[in-house]
Design a protein around this motif. Structure first.
Motif, PDB file in Angstrom:
ATOM      1  N   ASN A 126     -13.759 -11.637  12.567  1.00 42.45           N
ATOM      2  CA  ASN A 126     -14.402 -12.942  12.158  1.00 42.45           C
ATOM      3  C   ASN A 126     -15.837 -13.157  12.355  1.00 42.45           C
ATOM      4  OD1 ASN A 126     -11.912 -13.666  11.022  1.00 42.45           O
ATOM      5  ND2 ASN A 126     -11.077 -14.282  13.081  1.00 42.45           N
ATOM      6  N   GLY A 127     -16.402 -12.026  12.464  1.00 42.09           N
ATOM      7  CA  GLY A 127     -18.031 -12.017  12.613  1.00 42.09           C
ATOM      8  C   GLY A 127     -18.392 -11.921  14.221  1.00 42.09           C
ATOM      9  N   LYS A 128     -17.338 -11.795  15.054  1.00 36.58           N
ATOM     10  CA  LYS A 128     -17.381 -11.765  16.491  1.00 36.58           C
ATOM     11  C   LYS A 128     -17.265 -10.561  17.035  1.00 36.58           C
ATOM     12  CE  LYS A 128     -16.816 -15.276  20.064  1.00 36.58           C
ATOM     13  NZ  LYS A 128     -15.981 -16.482  20.482  1.00 36.58           N
ATOM     14  N   LYS A 129     -18.278 -10.067  17.885  1.00 36.41           N
ATOM     15  CA  LYS A 129     -18.237  -8.850  18.641  1.00 36.41           C
ATOM     16  C   LYS A 129     -17.186  -8.875  19.790  1.00 36.41           C
ATOM     17  CE  LYS A 129     -20.813  -5.057  20.219  1.00 36.41           C
ATOM     18  NZ  LYS A 129     -21.974  -4.544  20.303  1.00 36.41           N
ATOM     19  N   THR A 130     -16.352  -8.096  20.289  1.00 30.77           N
ATOM     20  CA  THR A 130     -15.732  -8.032  21.675  1.00 30.77           C
ATOM     21  C   THR A 130     -15.922  -6.738  22.205  1.00 30.77           C
ATOM     22  OG1 THR A 130     -14.129  -9.651  20.957  1.00 30.77           O
ATOM     23  CG2 THR A 130     -13.517  -8.503  22.921  1.00 30.77           C
ATOM     24  N   VAL A 131     -16.464  -6.562  23.350  1.00 32.60           N
ATOM     25  CA  VAL A 131     -16.703  -5.348  24.172  1.00 32.60           C
ATOM     26  C   VAL A 131     -15.521  -5.199  25.245  1.00 32.60           C
ATOM     27  CG1 VAL A 131     -18.050  -4.073  25.590  1.00 32.60           C
ATOM     28  CG2 VAL A 131     -18.879  -5.497  23.755  1.00 32.60           C
ATOM     29  N   PHE A 141      -5.888  -0.128  38.012  1.00 28.42           N
ATOM     30  CA  PHE A 141      -6.627   0.072  36.675  1.00 28.42           C
ATOM     31  C   PHE A 141      -6.874  -1.615  36.282  1.00 28.42           C
ATOM     32  CE2 PHE A 141      -2.268   0.330  35.451  1.00 28.42           C
ATOM     33  CZ  PHE A 141      -2.046  -0.963  34.342  1.00 28.42           C
ATOM     34  N   LYS A 142      -7.945  -1.621  35.400  1.00 24.48           N
ATOM     35  CA  LYS A 142      -8.394  -2.921  34.846  1.00 24.48           C
ATOM     36  C   LYS A 142      -8.938  -2.902  33.611  1.00 24.48           C
ATOM     37  CE  LYS A 142      -9.695  -4.998  39.375  1.00 24.48           C
ATOM     38  NZ  LYS A 142     -10.762  -5.568  40.299  1.00 24.48           N
ATOM     39  N   VAL A 143      -8.333  -3.785  32.604  1.00 25.58           N
ATOM     40  CA  VAL A 143      -9.148  -3.731  31.359  1.00 25.58           C
ATOM     41  C   VAL A 143      -9.933  -5.242  31.242  1.00 25.58           C
ATOM     42  CG1 VAL A 143      -8.873  -3.803  28.800  1.00 25.58           C
ATOM     43  CG2 VAL A 143      -7.375  -2.317  30.202  1.00 25.58           C
ATOM     44  N   VAL A 144     -11.011  -5.266  31.102  1.00 26.12           N
ATOM     45  CA  VAL A 144     -11.677  -6.565  30.689  1.00 26.12           C
ATOM     46  C   VAL A 144     -12.605  -6.391  29.487  1.00 26.12           C
ATOM     47  CG1 VAL A 144     -12.390  -6.773  33.276  1.00 26.12           C
ATOM     48  CG2 VAL A 144     -13.762  -5.549  31.972  1.00 26.12           C
ATOM     49  N   THR A 145     -12.851  -7.737  28.887  1.00 32.63           N
ATOM     50  CA  THR A 145     -13.546  -7.893  27.526  1.00 32.63           C
ATOM     51  C   THR A 145     -14.451  -8.918  27.798  1.00 32.63           C
ATOM     52  OG1 THR A 145     -12.199  -9.999  27.292  1.00 32.63           O
ATOM     53  CG2 THR A 145     -11.315  -7.941  26.388  1.00 32.63           C
ATOM     54  N   SER A 146     -15.630  -8.634  26.900  1.00 32.58           N
ATOM     55  CA  SER A 146     -16.753  -9.531  26.798  1.00 32.58           C
ATOM     56  C   SER A 146     -17.253 -10.039  25.438  1.00 32.58           C
ATOM     57  CB  SER A 146     -17.933  -8.890  27.580  1.00 32.58           C
ATOM     58  OG  SER A 146     -19.373  -9.639  27.253  1.00 32.58           O
ATOM     59  N   GLU A 147     -17.422 -11.221  25.234  1.00 29.69           N
ATOM     60  CA  GLU A 147     -18.010 -11.565  23.973  1.00 29.69           C
ATOM     61  C   GLU A 147     -19.315 -11.964  23.969  1.00 29.69           C
ATOM     62  OE1 GLU A 147     -15.170 -14.842  23.168  1.00 29.69           O
ATOM     63  OE2 GLU A 147     -13.545 -13.662  22.785  1.00 29.69           O
ATOM     64  N   ASP A 148     -20.092 -11.642  25.002  1.00 31.12           N
ATOM     65  CA  ASP A 148     -21.475 -11.972  24.987  1.00 31.12           C
ATOM     66  C   ASP A 148     -22.328 -10.561  25.379  1.00 31.12           C
ATOM     67  OD1 ASP A 148     -20.858 -11.858  27.755  1.00 31.12           O
ATOM     68  OD2 ASP A 148     -21.496 -13.810  28.253  1.00 31.12           O
ATOM     69  N   GLY A 181     -21.430  -8.081  27.447  1.00 33.66           N
ATOM     70  CA  GLY A 181     -21.613  -7.733  28.779  1.00 33.66           C
ATOM     71  C   GLY A 181     -22.231  -8.443  29.953  1.00 33.66           C
ATOM     72  N   ALA A 182     -22.634  -9.596  29.115  1.00 36.73           N
ATOM     73  CA  ALA A 182     -23.209 -10.494  30.388  1.00 36.73           C
ATOM     74  C   ALA A 182     -22.187 -10.909  31.209  1.00 36.73           C
ATOM     75  CB  ALA A 182     -24.198 -11.588  29.607  1.00 36.73           C
ATOM     76  N   THR A 183     -20.914 -11.513  30.630  1.00 37.79           N
ATOM     77  CA  THR A 183     -19.812 -11.797  31.338  1.00 37.79           C
ATOM     78  C   THR A 183     -18.634 -11.078  31.060  1.00 37.79           C
ATOM     79  OG1 THR A 183     -19.522 -13.715  29.972  1.00 37.79           O
ATOM     80  CG2 THR A 183     -20.794 -14.291  32.002  1.00 37.79           C
ATOM     81  N   TRP A 184     -17.707 -10.948  31.825  1.00 42.40           N
ATOM     82  CA  TRP A 184     -16.532 -10.202  31.717  1.00 42.40           C
ATOM     83  C   TRP A 184     -15.262 -11.201  31.967  1.00 42.40           C
ATOM     84  CZ3 TRP A 184     -16.645  -5.781  29.156  1.00 42.40           C
ATOM     85  CH2 TRP A 184     -17.970  -5.059  29.111  1.00 42.40           C
ATOM     86  N   LYS A 185     -14.265 -11.016  31.289  1.00 42.22           N
ATOM     87  CA  LYS A 185     -12.904 -11.767  31.212  1.00 42.22           C
ATOM     88  C   LYS A 185     -11.722 -10.713  31.519  1.00 42.22           C
ATOM     89  CE  LYS A 185     -13.823 -15.268  27.977  1.00 42.22           C
ATOM     90  NZ  LYS A 185     -13.558 -16.083  26.919  1.00 42.22           N
ATOM     91  N   PRO A 186     -11.122 -10.887  32.720  1.00 42.84           N
ATOM     92  CA  PRO A 186      -9.821 -10.127  32.859  1.00 42.84           C
ATOM     93  C   PRO A 186      -9.072 -10.051  31.764  1.00 42.84           C
ATOM     94  CG  PRO A 186      -9.735 -11.781  34.303  1.00 42.84           C
ATOM     95  CD  PRO A 186     -10.886 -11.993  33.658  1.00 42.84           C
ATOM     96  N   MET A 187      -8.270  -8.993  31.049  1.00 34.23           N
ATOM     97  CA  MET A 187      -7.362  -9.054  30.092  1.00 34.23           C
ATOM     98  C   MET A 187      -6.055  -8.274  30.799  1.00 34.23           C
ATOM     99  SD  MET A 187      -7.763  -7.243  26.544  1.00 34.23           S
ATOM    100  CE  MET A 187      -6.326  -7.062  25.343  1.00 34.23           C
ATOM    101  N   LEU A 188      -6.260  -7.144  31.330  1.00 34.97           N
ATOM    102  CA  LEU A 188      -4.971  -6.476  31.821  1.00 34.97           C
ATOM    103  C   LEU A 188      -5.408  -5.783  33.168  1.00 34.97           C
ATOM    104  CD1 LEU A 188      -2.207  -4.913  31.464  1.00 34.97           C
ATOM    105  CD2 LEU A 188      -3.727  -3.125  30.200  1.00 34.97           C
ATOM    106  N   GLN A 189      -4.365  -5.889  34.095  1.00 35.91           N
ATOM    107  CA  GLN A 189      -4.648  -5.202  35.315  1.00 35.91           C
ATOM    108  C   GLN A 189      -3.190  -4.633  35.829  1.00 35.91           C
ATOM    109  OE1 GLN A 189      -6.969  -7.442  38.309  1.00 35.91           O
ATOM    110  NE2 GLN A 189      -6.107  -6.248  39.910  1.00 35.91           N
ATOM    111  N   GLY A 190      -3.189  -3.460  36.640  1.00 32.22           N
ATOM    112  CA  GLY A 190      -2.155  -2.986  37.140  1.00 32.22           C
ATOM    113  C   GLY A 190      -2.259  -1.983  38.009  1.00 32.22           C
ATOM    114  N   VAL A 191      -1.159  -1.210  38.502  1.00 31.91           N
ATOM    115  CA  VAL A 191      -1.113  -0.233  39.645  1.00 31.91           C
ATOM    116  C   VAL A 191      -0.373   0.902  39.124  1.00 31.91           C
ATOM    117  CG1 VAL A 191      -0.370   0.037  42.021  1.00 31.91           C
ATOM    118  CG2 VAL A 191      -1.477  -1.904  41.414  1.00 31.91           C
ATOM    119  N   ALA A 192      -0.853   2.124  39.369  1.00 38.14           N
ATOM    120  CA  ALA A 192      -0.157   3.218  39.257  1.00 38.14           C
ATOM    121  C   ALA A 192       0.335   3.880  40.533  1.00 38.14           C
ATOM    122  CB  ALA A 192      -0.837   4.307  38.242  1.00 38.14           C
TER     123      ALA A 192
END
Length: 196
Positions: A151-156, A171-178, A180-191
């Protein structure tokens, strides 16, 4: 953001680690570069030979992973990694449980001429391969950022592995909609390594 299918994050994030893997951020996800959404563990500390490719040997063995998304959704994997017959590649076969079973196969390598690490992942039998790079600094592995537009919005998306000891990896997966100026957690876990 709307949640779509497991395969989308699998191909966008991963590996994931997270690979290759897990709940998507858009309804019609593109095929994008992606590590395992639930990434494989690596060795923390310890001496490595002068051959940089041997750092990939930290993945050897059998691992079990548990993680959760910020939405509360859970995921788990079993992973087995071994050297290819001639010892040039590390190959990892992964079973991901999240709303059903998903299979992932990843090949890791080191390019001696370029001096970098890379991976290629199939996020289910017959899927189009995805590739990317990995930067290793001490105990922190960072997979190349990937992105998609919806929808015209880039997510990193950024995936990291932090190795707290030779048998434990966060392990962590984070996302940014700006960008890379700010990051939001999306997924975290341990192996945890369960066998050699």
């Amino acid at each position: 953001m709307r949640t779509a299918t497991f395969a989308a994050l699998f191909t966008i994030a991963i590996i994931l680690v997270a690979s290759a893997h897990v709940c998507a951020l858009q309804s019609n996800p593109p095929q994008a570069k992606s590590p395992q959404a639930v990434p494989a563990p690596a060795q923390a500390g310890g001496s490595q030979s002068d051959d940089p490719s041997k750092k990939l040997g930290a993945f050897l063995g059998k691992w079990e992973t548990e993680g959760s998304f910020t939405s509360g959704q859970k995921t788990s994997t079993t992973l087995e990694c071994r050297w290819s017959p001639q010892g040039s590649y590390l190959v990892c076969d992964q079973l991901v449980n999240m709303g059903g079973e998903h299979h992932q196969f990843t090949v890791y390598s080191y390019n001696i001429k370029a001096g970098n690490y890379s991976f290629t992942t199939l996020a289910d039998p017959g899927a189009k391969p995805t590739t990317g790079g990995i930067t290793i600094k001490g105990n922190l592995w960072t997979y190349d950022d990937s992105s998609f537009e919806s929808n015209g919005k880039k997510t990193v998306i950024r995936v990291t592995n932090e190795f707290t000891d030779p048998k434990t990896e966060v392990f962590k997966v984070v996302t940014s909609e700006d960008n890379g100026a700010t990051w939001k957690p999306m997924l975290q876990g341990v192996a945890h390594k369960i066998a050699d």
